[in-house]
Design a protein around this motif. Structure first.
Motif, short mmCIF file in Angstrom:
data_model
loop_
_atom_site.label_atom_id
_atom_site.label_comp_id
_atom_site.label_asym_id
_atom_site.label_seq_id
_atom_site.Cartn_x
_atom_site.Cartn_y
_atom_site.Cartn_z
N PHE A 34 -3.80 4.06 -2.09
CA PHE A 34 -4.14 2.60 -2.07
C PHE A 34 -5.44 2.37 -1.45
O PHE A 34 -6.00 3.10 -0.88
N TRP A 35 -5.74 1.13 -1.97
CA TRP A 35 -7.22 0.43 -1.19
C TRP A 35 -6.73 -0.62 -0.33
O TRP A 35 -6.00 -1.53 -1.02
N TYR A 36 -7.02 -0.77 0.65
CA TYR A 36 -6.95 -1.91 1.56
C TYR A 36 -8.36 -2.49 1.99
O TYR A 36 -9.22 -1.75 2.09
N VAL A 37 -8.46 -4.03 2.21
CA VAL A 37 -9.67 -4.68 2.42
C VAL A 37 -9.36 -5.41 3.83
O VAL A 37 -8.20 -5.97 4.10
N GLN A 38 -10.48 -5.35 4.46
CA GLN A 38 -10.40 -6.12 5.84
C GLN A 38 -11.67 -6.79 5.79
O GLN A 38 -12.67 -6.54 6.25
N ARG A 41 -12.92 -10.34 10.78
CA ARG A 41 -11.90 -10.89 11.91
C ARG A 41 -10.42 -11.02 11.12
O ARG A 41 -9.65 -12.02 11.70
N GLN A 42 -9.93 -10.43 9.98
CA GLN A 42 -8.73 -10.81 9.36
C GLN A 42 -7.97 -9.32 9.12
O GLN A 42 -8.43 -8.41 9.69
N ARG A 43 -6.77 -9.46 8.59
CA ARG A 43 -5.84 -8.35 8.73
C ARG A 43 -6.27 -7.61 7.55
O ARG A 43 -7.02 -7.89 6.59
N LEU A 44 -5.68 -6.15 7.53
CA LEU A 44 -5.54 -5.46 6.44
C LEU A 44 -4.74 -5.86 5.26
O LEU A 44 -3.64 -6.41 5.41
N GLN A 45 -5.85 -6.21 4.11
CA GLN A 45 -4.78 -6.56 3.05
C GLN A 45 -4.73 -5.57 2.06
O GLN A 45 -5.71 -4.88 1.44
N LEU A 46 -3.62 -5.30 1.23
CA LEU A 46 -3.63 -4.58 0.21
C LEU A 46 -4.36 -4.98 -1.17
O LEU A 46 -4.43 -6.08 -1.45
N TYR A 86 -10.74 0.27 3.19
CA TYR A 86 -9.91 1.52 3.56
C TYR A 86 -9.24 2.08 2.37
O TYR A 86 -8.38 1.41 1.84
N CYS A 87 -9.53 3.29 2.22
CA CYS A 87 -8.61 4.26 1.49
C CYS A 87 -7.41 4.76 2.18
O CYS A 87 -7.88 5.28 3.05
N ALA A 88 -6.34 4.77 1.40
CA ALA A 88 -5.12 5.49 2.12
C ALA A 88 -4.26 6.10 1.28
O ALA A 88 -3.97 5.83 -0.03
N SER B 98 10.39 1.90 1.46
CA SER B 98 9.69 3.18 2.11
C SER B 98 8.55 3.42 1.01
O SER B 98 7.32 3.84 1.55
N ASN B 99 8.84 3.30 -0.31
CA ASN B 99 7.85 3.35 -1.21
C ASN B 99 6.96 2.09 -1.75
O ASN B 99 6.29 1.97 -2.70
N GLN B 100 7.16 0.95 -1.11
CA GLN B 100 6.54 -0.20 -1.37
C GLN B 100 5.26 -0.40 -0.37
O GLN B 100 5.22 0.13 0.67
N PRO B 101 4.21 -1.39 -0.68
CA PRO B 101 3.08 -1.33 0.04
C PRO B 101 3.49 -1.82 1.44
O PRO B 101 4.27 -2.71 1.40
#
Lengths: 109, 113
Positions: A34-38, A41-46, A86-88, B98-101
């Protein structure tokens, strides 16, 4: 050991330039990436997940199992792309994300 | 779009005191998580929770930590006797499966004095 590596803490590019945020992982089995972006001052978003193979906000990421990489790319950076990325990794049979340390992208006017 | 909400946004507590961080996950989500991020470090997994029990926890999640779903909407993280090194940003997350974002809240900044 399970690990996600984002080698760049800070990446600065000019508006309109291509951008590539690197992510390498070490994980046995077939994890999900996954890649998440922040934004400030905001939340982690997919942003992206590898199995959906979508392009979100012009970003794409291809999973390279041979190189164990999942680099995030955009052909033309915009100022509003400035954020922390962020990479996850989510391993099979587990519930926890393993995050990289993040890369701060600054897009300069 | 539904969001995960966390309260308070900032909590300041004396060392040795108990603290409870609160989260309201997205209403149709079944899996709940806590993560923390010490300043300048990576986001780290603490615990996952499903069907009213812990499904996975990290080595960070020792006996000082506990989680609870006291009613149908809240999901809490309790630290029994806080230490200076517990100072961090604590993120709650939830997912449908569990396998959903996982969807994250804004976080609670915990400062231990």
């Amino acid at each position: 050991a399970q690990r996600v590596t984002q080698p760049e803490k800070l990446l600065s590019v000019f508006k309109g330039a291509p951008v590539e945020l690197k992510c390498n992982y070490s994980y046995s089995g077939s994890p999900e990436l996954f890649w998440y972006v922040q934004y400030s001052r905001q939340r982690l978003q997919l942003l992206l997940r590898h199995i959906s193979r979508e392009s979100i906000k012009g970003f794409t990421a291809d999973l390279n199992k041979g190189e164990t990489s999942f680099h995030l790319k955009k052909p033309f950076a915009q100022e509003e792309d400035s954020a922390m990325y962020y990479c996850a990794v989510l391993g099979p049979g587990t519930y926890k994300y393993i995050f990289g340390t993040g890369t701060r992208l600054k897009v300069l006017a | 779009e539904p969001e995960v909400t966390q309260t308070p946004s900032h909590q300041v507590t004396q060392m040795g005191q108990e603290v409870i961080l609160r989260c309201v996950p997205i209403s149709n989500h079944l899996y709940f998580y806590w993560y923390r991020q010490i300043l300048g470090q990576k986001v780290e997994f603490l615990v996952s929770f499903y069907n009213n029990e812990i499904s996975e926890k990290s080595e960070i999640f020792d006996d000082q930590f506990s989680v609870e779903r006291p009613d149908g909407s809240n999901f809490t993280l309790k630290i029994r006797s806080t230490k200076l090194e517990d100072s961090a940003m604590y993120f709650c997350a939830s997912s449908k499966d569990s396998n959903q974002p996982q969807h994250f809240g804004d976080g609670t900044r915990l400062s231990i004095l």
